[in-house]
Design a protein around this motif. Structure first.
Motif, PDB file in Angstrom:
ATOM      1  N   PHE A   1      12.500   4.630   0.603  1.00  0.00           N
ATOM      2  CA  PHE A   1      12.625   4.712   2.055  1.00  0.00           C
ATOM      3  C   PHE A   1      11.607   5.712   2.613  1.00  0.00           C
ATOM      4  N   CYS A   2      11.545   6.884   2.023  1.00  0.00           N
ATOM      5  CA  CYS A   2      10.633   7.929   2.515  1.00  0.00           C
ATOM      6  C   CYS A   2       9.166   7.550   2.329  1.00  0.00           C
ATOM      7  N   THR A   3       8.801   7.111   1.135  1.00  0.00           N
ATOM      8  CA  THR A   3       7.388   6.794   0.896  1.00  0.00           C
ATOM      9  C   THR A   3       6.941   5.603   1.730  1.00  0.00           C
ATOM     10  N   THR A   4       7.771   4.585   1.835  1.00  0.00           N
ATOM     11  CA  THR A   4       7.401   3.402   2.606  1.00  0.00           C
ATOM     12  C   THR A   4       7.219   3.743   4.082  1.00  0.00           C
ATOM     13  N   ASN A   5       8.113   4.556   4.627  1.00  0.00           N
ATOM     14  CA  ASN A   5       8.000   4.924   6.036  1.00  0.00           C
ATOM     15  C   ASN A   5       6.797   5.816   6.298  1.00  0.00           C
ATOM     16  N   LEU A   6       6.496   6.737   5.394  1.00  0.00           N
ATOM     17  CA  LEU A   6       5.313   7.583   5.567  1.00  0.00           C
ATOM     18  C   LEU A   6       4.024   6.760   5.519  1.00  0.00           C
ATOM     19  N   VAL A   7       3.939   5.869   4.570  1.00  0.00           N
ATOM     20  CA  VAL A   7       2.752   5.025   4.442  1.00  0.00           C
ATOM     21  C   VAL A   7       2.614   4.116   5.663  1.00  0.00           C
ATOM     22  N   HIS A   8       3.714   3.545   6.103  1.00  0.00           N
ATOM     23  CA  HIS A   8       3.658   2.656   7.265  1.00  0.00           C
ATOM     24  C   HIS A   8       3.237   3.416   8.521  1.00  0.00           C
ATOM     25  N   PHE A   9       3.748   4.623   8.688  1.00  0.00           N
ATOM     26  CA  PHE A   9       3.363   5.448   9.829  1.00  0.00           C
ATOM     27  C   PHE A   9       1.850   5.694   9.829  1.00  0.00           C
ATOM     28  N   TYR A  10       1.314   6.013   8.666  1.00  0.00           N
ATOM     29  CA  TYR A  10      -0.126   6.243   8.546  1.00  0.00           C
ATOM     30  C   TYR A  10      -0.914   4.963   8.847  1.00  0.00           C
ATOM     31  N   LEU A  11      -0.452   3.848   8.326  1.00  0.00           N
ATOM     32  CA  LEU A  11      -1.148   2.580   8.566  1.00  0.00           C
ATOM     33  C   LEU A  11      -1.120   2.178  10.049  1.00  0.00           C
ATOM     34  N   LEU A  12      -0.036   2.453  10.710  1.00  0.00           N
ATOM     35  CA  LEU A  12       0.029   2.162  12.145  1.00  0.00           C
ATOM     36  C   LEU A  12      -0.958   3.022  12.926  1.00  0.00           C
ATOM     37  N   ARG A  13      -1.124   4.256  12.526  1.00  0.00           N
ATOM     38  CA  ARG A  13      -2.109   5.119  13.186  1.00  0.00           C
ATOM     39  C   ARG A  13      -3.512   4.583  12.980  1.00  0.00           C
ATOM     40  N   ILE A  14      -3.814   4.096  11.779  1.00  0.00           N
ATOM     41  CA  ILE A  14      -5.132   3.514  11.502  1.00  0.00           C
ATOM     42  C   ILE A  14      -5.326   2.246  12.343  1.00  0.00           C
ATOM     43  N   ALA A  15      -4.294   1.412  12.413  1.00  0.00           N
ATOM     44  CA  ALA A  15      -4.400   0.153  13.166  1.00  0.00           C
ATOM     45  C   ALA A  15      -4.626   0.413  14.650  1.00  0.00           C
ATOM     46  N   GLU A  16      -4.045   1.466  15.175  1.00  0.00           N
ATOM     47  CA  GLU A  16      -4.237   1.792  16.591  1.00  0.00           C
ATOM     48  C   GLU A  16      -5.656   2.264  16.866  1.00  0.00           C
TER      49      GLU A  16
ATOM     50  N   HIS B   1      -8.425   0.613   4.518  1.00  0.00           N
ATOM     51  CA  HIS B   1      -7.419   1.660   4.367  1.00  0.00           C
ATOM     52  C   HIS B   1      -6.134   1.119   3.739  1.00  0.00           C
ATOM     53  N   PHE B   2      -5.746  -0.074   4.151  1.00  0.00           N
ATOM     54  CA  PHE B   2      -4.536  -0.679   3.605  1.00  0.00           C
ATOM     55  C   PHE B   2      -4.654  -0.885   2.097  1.00  0.00           C
ATOM     56  N   MET B   3      -5.761  -1.426   1.658  1.00  0.00           N
ATOM     57  CA  MET B   3      -5.956  -1.667   0.221  1.00  0.00           C
ATOM     58  C   MET B   3      -6.012  -0.353  -0.560  1.00  0.00           C
TER      59      MET B   3
END
Length: 128
Positions: free
Chosen positions: A47-62, A71-73
């Motif tokens: 839960f923690c790692t997935t949410n942290l990674v997703h948060f970072y990926l959303l920042r990159i996508a924005e 970055h995703f790969m």
């Protein structure tokens, strides 16, 4: 917190609750001899790692959707290596429960990965 992160957080909380209840039902009711006391910790870890990674990926996508796939790969590879080291560490520390841990670890990995990929696909479609 933006709308996409709230959506992901809601879904990951829901997935964690479903997996927790499924684990309780399976281990407490059907096969208590195979119970793994660390199952809740595995879920918290994912839960923690997935949410942290997703948060970072959303920042990159924005910022820049063109750099998103790179970055995703890279992040997916690093995350997978991190998961491998955690699994290997537990395997070396507790060989008597290693099979049960690895099965539970893989179930959680698959569930969170499927959810994460589905949500990332949704984000990419929105950003195009």
């Amino acid at each position: 917190m933006n709308k996409l992160m709230k959506r992901f957080l809601y879904r990951s909380v829901l997935l964690t609750i479903v997996l927790m209840l499924a684990g309780w039902g399976l281990y407490a009711q059907l096969i208590p001899q195979y119970s793994l006391p660390g199952w809740p910790f595995i879920l918290i870890f994912f839960f923690c790692t997935t949410n942290l990674v997703h948060f970072y990926l959303l920042r990159i996508a924005e910022k820049d959707i063109a750099k998103f796939s790179t970055h995703f790969m890279a992040l997916s590879t690093l995350k997978m290596l991190f998961y491998l080291f955690v699994a290997l560490g537990f395997f070396l520390a507790s060989r008597d429960q290693a099979k049960l841990f690895l099965i539970n670890f893989l179930v959680a990995y698959m569930a969170y990965t499927v959810m994460e990929v589905a949500e990332i696909s949704h984000v990419v479609k929105l950003k195009k």
